[in-house]
Scaffold this active site. Structure first.
Site, PDB file in Angstrom:
ATOM      1  N   ASN A   1       0.701  -1.120   0.087  1.00 32.86           N
ATOM      2  CA  ASN A   1       0.126   0.069   0.010  1.00 32.86           C
ATOM      3  C   ASN A   1       0.798   1.308   0.060  1.00 32.86           C
ATOM      4  O   ASN A   1       2.000   1.234   0.024  1.00 32.86           O
ATOM      5  CB  ASN A   1      -0.990  -0.043   1.290  1.00 32.86           C
ATOM      6  CG  ASN A   1      -0.213  -0.108   2.570  1.00 32.86           C
ATOM      7  OD1 ASN A   1       0.581   0.869   3.137  1.00 32.86           O
ATOM      8  ND2 ASN A   1      -0.321  -1.189   3.246  1.00 32.86           N
TER       9      ASN A   1
ATOM     10  N   ASP B   1      -4.219  -6.502   5.034  1.00 26.20           N
ATOM     11  CA  ASP B   1      -5.131  -7.370   5.739  1.00 26.20           C
ATOM     12  C   ASP B   1      -5.246  -8.688   4.989  1.00 26.20           C
ATOM     13  O   ASP B   1      -5.391  -9.683   5.687  1.00 26.20           O
ATOM     14  CB  ASP B   1      -6.714  -7.062   5.336  1.00 26.20           C
ATOM     15  CG  ASP B   1      -6.669  -5.515   6.197  1.00 26.20           C
ATOM     16  OD1 ASP B   1      -6.238  -5.974   7.492  1.00 26.20           O
ATOM     17  OD2 ASP B   1      -7.412  -4.711   5.835  1.00 26.20           O
TER      18      ASP B   1
ATOM     19  N   LYS C   1       9.138 -16.897 -10.755  1.00 22.57           N
ATOM     20  CA  LYS C   1       8.204 -15.748 -11.175  1.00 22.57           C
ATOM     21  C   LYS C   1       7.056 -16.230 -11.870  1.00 22.57           C
ATOM     22  O   LYS C   1       7.302 -17.427 -12.747  1.00 22.57           O
ATOM     23  CB  LYS C   1       9.309 -15.122 -12.175  1.00 22.57           C
ATOM     24  CG  LYS C   1       8.363 -13.674 -12.646  1.00 22.57           C
ATOM     25  CD  LYS C   1       9.531 -12.902 -13.786  1.00 22.57           C
ATOM     26  CE  LYS C   1       8.307 -11.839 -14.224  1.00 22.57           C
ATOM     27  NZ  LYS C   1       9.288 -11.137 -15.228  1.00 22.57           N
TER      28      LYS C   1
ATOM     29  N   ASP D   1      -4.652 -10.178  12.642  1.00 23.77           N
ATOM     30  CA  ASP D   1      -4.614  -8.766  13.114  1.00 23.77           C
ATOM     31  C   ASP D   1      -3.939  -8.462  14.147  1.00 23.77           C
ATOM     32  O   ASP D   1      -4.050  -8.941  15.411  1.00 23.77           O
ATOM     33  CB  ASP D   1      -6.018  -8.599  13.698  1.00 23.77           C
ATOM     34  CG  ASP D   1      -6.439  -6.798  13.456  1.00 23.77           C
ATOM     35  OD1 ASP D   1      -5.847  -6.406  14.250  1.00 23.77           O
ATOM     36  OD2 ASP D   1      -7.239  -6.385  12.585  1.00 23.77           O
TER      37      ASP D   1
ATOM     38  N   LYS E   1     -13.853   0.435  15.040  1.00 21.04           N
ATOM     39  CA  LYS E   1     -12.857  -0.330  14.991  1.00 21.04           C
ATOM     40  C   LYS E   1     -12.145  -0.285  16.609  1.00 21.04           C
ATOM     41  O   LYS E   1     -11.646  -1.418  17.049  1.00 21.04           O
ATOM     42  CB  LYS E   1     -11.965   0.295  13.967  1.00 21.04           C
ATOM     43  CG  LYS E   1     -11.536  -0.515  12.975  1.00 21.04           C
ATOM     44  CD  LYS E   1     -10.515   0.269  12.068  1.00 21.04           C
ATOM     45  CE  LYS E   1     -10.778  -0.198  10.518  1.00 21.04           C
ATOM     46  NZ  LYS E   1      -9.985   0.343   9.224  1.00 21.04           N
TER      47      LYS E   1
HETATM   48  O1  PMT Z   1       2.748   5.996   6.593  1.00 26.79           O
HETATM   49  P1  PMT Z   1       2.192   7.323   6.103  1.00 26.79           P
HETATM   50  O2  PMT Z   1       2.623   7.604   4.696  1.00 26.79           O
HETATM   51  O3  PMT Z   1       2.839   8.646   6.977  1.00 26.79           O
HETATM   52  O4  PMT Z   1       0.802   7.183   6.309  1.00 26.79           O
HETATM   53  C1  PMT Z   1       0.122   7.147   7.398  1.00 26.79           C
HETATM   54  C2  PMT Z   1      -1.072   6.300   7.725  1.00 26.79           C
HETATM   55  C3  PMT Z   1      -2.102   7.059   6.957  1.00 26.79           C
HETATM   56  C4  PMT Z   1      -0.533   4.837   6.911  1.00 26.79           C
HETATM   57  C5  PMT Z   1      -1.450   6.149   9.247  1.00 26.79           C
HETATM   58  O5  PMT Z   1      -1.678   7.434   9.909  1.00 26.79           O
HETATM   59  C6  PMT Z   1      -2.425   5.368   9.519  1.00 26.79           C
HETATM   60  O6  PMT Z   1      -3.677   5.546   9.369  1.00 26.79           O
HETATM   61  N1  PMT Z   1      -2.120   3.939   9.573  1.00 26.79           N
HETATM   62  C7  PMT Z   1      -3.160   2.906   9.905  1.00 26.79           C
HETATM   63  C8  PMT Z   1      -3.432   2.564   8.544  1.00 26.79           C
HETATM   64  C9  PMT Z   1      -4.618   1.397   8.417  1.00 26.79           C
HETATM   65  O7  PMT Z   1      -4.245   0.348   7.712  1.00 26.79           O
HETATM   66  O8  PMT Z   1      -5.595   1.416   9.215  1.00 26.79           O
HETATM   67  P2  PMT Z   1      -6.748   0.035   9.436  1.00 26.79           P
HETATM   68  O9  PMT Z   1      -7.876   0.925   9.450  1.00 26.79           O
HETATM   69  O10 PMT Z   1      -6.598  -0.967   8.138  1.00 26.79           O
HETATM   70  O11 PMT Z   1      -6.242  -0.455  10.558  1.00 26.79           O
HETATM   71  C10 PMT Z   1      -6.619  -0.066  11.949  1.00 26.79           C
HETATM   72  C11 PMT Z   1      -5.738  -0.442  12.851  1.00 26.79           C
HETATM   73  O12 PMT Z   1      -5.321  -1.729  13.021  1.00 26.79           O
HETATM   74  C12 PMT Z   1      -4.075   0.265  12.634  1.00 26.79           C
HETATM   75  O13 PMT Z   1      -3.755   0.729  13.832  1.00 26.79           O
HETATM   76  C13 PMT Z   1      -3.239  -0.939  12.101  1.00 26.79           C
HETATM   77  O14 PMT Z   1      -1.880  -0.462  12.236  1.00 26.79           O
HETATM   78  C14 PMT Z   1      -3.806  -2.362  12.829  1.00 26.79           C
HETATM   79  N2  PMT Z   1      -4.029  -3.377  11.973  1.00 26.79           N
HETATM   80  C15 PMT Z   1      -4.592  -3.697  10.763  1.00 26.79           C
HETATM   81  C16 PMT Z   1      -4.401  -4.751  10.000  1.00 26.79           C
HETATM   82  C17 PMT Z   1      -3.846  -5.824  10.695  1.00 26.79           C
HETATM   83  N3  PMT Z   1      -3.555  -6.974  10.116  1.00 26.79           N
HETATM   84  N4  PMT Z   1      -3.090  -5.639  11.969  1.00 26.79           N
HETATM   85  C18 PMT Z   1      -3.182  -4.507  12.604  1.00 26.79           C
HETATM   86  O15 PMT Z   1      -2.783  -4.451  13.567  1.00 26.79           O
END
Ligand code: PMT
Length: 404
Positions: free
Chosen positions: A206, A275, A285, A302, A333
């Site tokens: 991403n 995810d 490849k 997660d 969340k």
């Molecule tokens: O890195 P930058 O370019 O500076 O951008 C910053 C950012 C936008 C990436 C950052 O501010 C941000 O929002 N990070 C979380 C992005 C995200 O994936 O959010 P989510 O809604 O998918 O996940 C929610 C939370 O669960 C997050 O804290 C994530 O780290 C955590 N998570 C998600 C999926 C997973 N499998 N395990 C997790 O721990």
């Protein structure tokens, strides 16, 4: 905790006291480098500061000899804390306008370190409404102002405008670090994207650059926290003072987090963890034929949810990146993943979020909501870390009270 301190010296008779300040800071284990304005050099020579600091002194913005090793960017990167003592009315006016017309002001503009100004000037200059307006503006932009003290002045008059004594300045520097509720706490921070390989040359990932997470790690380190930064692949340099763990995939990040999060005080998940991952990671490849028209995927663990299952668990702070219904999705969340706090950023067709230097966020707990305007991520990180310090202080005070 020893720090890398950049001491800026501007023009004023009190500049001689800063020689003693350097000596005292070094005695306490801090590394000190000095940058002087042109007029400061009329009061004390650079050679004096070189002798007491043990490092060459920066004097010129455009100096071919020093540009390679001592340019404004290297000095800006060096500093955990910038202290300008004495800070004259002139340098405060220039900083308030965002000017960068000499080495010291350019370093201040280029640095993400906190900046403290220790004013010294005639009391009428200090009380002048223009100086006071500059002081207010500088405070708004996050500069700390230490002093001035009241007393007899070098000009023979009496009033407010004396430089704080060197020992008082040392105490301000050390109090600032040790006063934070995060001082001495262990904070595990995740940052950046993860890469989920499909074969040796392709991956799913991403747009996360890691800028938000790295800025948070730097700000937390500067508060005296012990920071463990677990990062996916980025182009960034890890902040000085943080323990750095480099990972590539979500599975590796999960493993590294579970290894380091035990006994931590705060977990801060700023990483954009994928995810899901391709179910097959081919050693060769892939071809159009081998992949076909659809890709089988497997859901990744997660990480933040797993941290939420620990007992005891750290204070858990996550980020939510949403393209729509920001508040409701972020709030759900927070509850689903057993987080204490969620920091929501709008992403998509807005300024900020992924791969931008800027961000604007809303912070939600079960009880309160706080908005932070669009601003550079490095500044936002300092404000968020300050907010987190207050929250952590309140939360741990309550839990201790409950135990009693
Ligand atoms: O890195 P930058 O370019 O500076 O951008 C910053 C950012 C936008 C990436 C950052 O501010 C941000 O929002 N990070 C979380 C992005 C995200 O994936 O959010 P989510 O809604 O998918 O996940 C929610 C939370 O669960 C997050 O804290 C994530 O780290 C955590 N998570 C998600 C999926 C997973 N499998 N395990 C997790 O721990």
């Amino acid at each position: 905790m020893s720090q890398s301190i950049l001491l800026g010296v501007s023009g004023g008779i009190a500049a001689y006291k800063s020689v003693d300040l350097v000596r005292r800071l070094r005695e306490r284990g801090h590394t000190v480098r000095v940058a002087m304005t042109q007029s400061a050099q009329s009061f004390v020579t650079p050679l004096t500061f070189q002798a007491v600091s043990g490092h060459p002194v920066g004097c010129d913005l455009l100096d071919a000899a020093t540009e390679a090793a001592m340019d404004h960017i290297s000095l800006a990167r060096f500093a955990d804390q910038i202290v300008i003592a004495p800070a004259s009315a002139d340098i405060m006016a220039r900083l308030a306008q965002g000017m960068a017309n000499d080495l010291l002001t350019a370093v201040c503009l280029a640095s993400t370190a906190p900046i403290a100004l220790v004013p010294a000037m005639n009391h009428r200059m200090w009380h002048n409404p223009l100086t006071q307006a500059n002081v207010q503006r500088l405070k708004q932009f996050g500069f700390a102002i230490w002093g001035p003290a009241e007393g007899a002045q070098a000009c023979g008059e009496y009033g407010l405008g004396r430089l704080l004594e060197p020992e008082e300045i040392v105490q301000c520097i050390e109090k600032k670090i040790s006063n934070s509720p995060l001082h001495g706490k262990t904070i595990v921070i995740t940052a950046g994207p993860t890469r989920e390989p499909l074969d040796p040359v392709r991956f799913i990932s991403n747009r996360s650059s890691g800028k938000m997470g790295y800025a948070l790690a730097q700000a937390a380190t500067q508060c005296g926290a012990k920071v463990i930064l677990i990062s996916g692949p980025t182009a960034l340099t890890p902040p000085k003072g943080a323990q750095f763990v480099s990972v590539e995939t979500a599975l590796e990040m999960h493993q590294a987090v579970m290894q380091h999060v035990q006994n931590s005080d705060i977990f801060l998940g700023a990483a954009a963890v994928a995810d899901f991952r391709p179910s097959e990671n081919s050693t060769q490849k892939s071809t159009k034929q081998s992949v076909g028209s659809s890709l089988a995927i497997t859901v990744n663990p997660d990480i933040i949810h797993a941290v939420g299952q620990l007992n005891p668990k750290p204070v858990i702070i996550g980020f939510a990146a949403q393209t729509e219904a920001l508040e409701s999705k972020a709030r759900s969340k927070r509850i689903e993943k057993n987080m204490d706090v969620i920091i929501a950023n709008q992403v998509g067709h807005v300024e900020g979020g992924f791969d931008s230097d800027m961000n604007s966020v809303d912070v939600y707990t079960a009880e309160e909501a706080t908005h932070f305007d669009l601003q550079p991520k490095v500044e936002l990180a300092h404000r968020l870390i300050e907010w987190i310090g207050h929250y952590y202080g309140k939360k741990t005070k309550h839990s201790t009270e409950n135990i009693r």
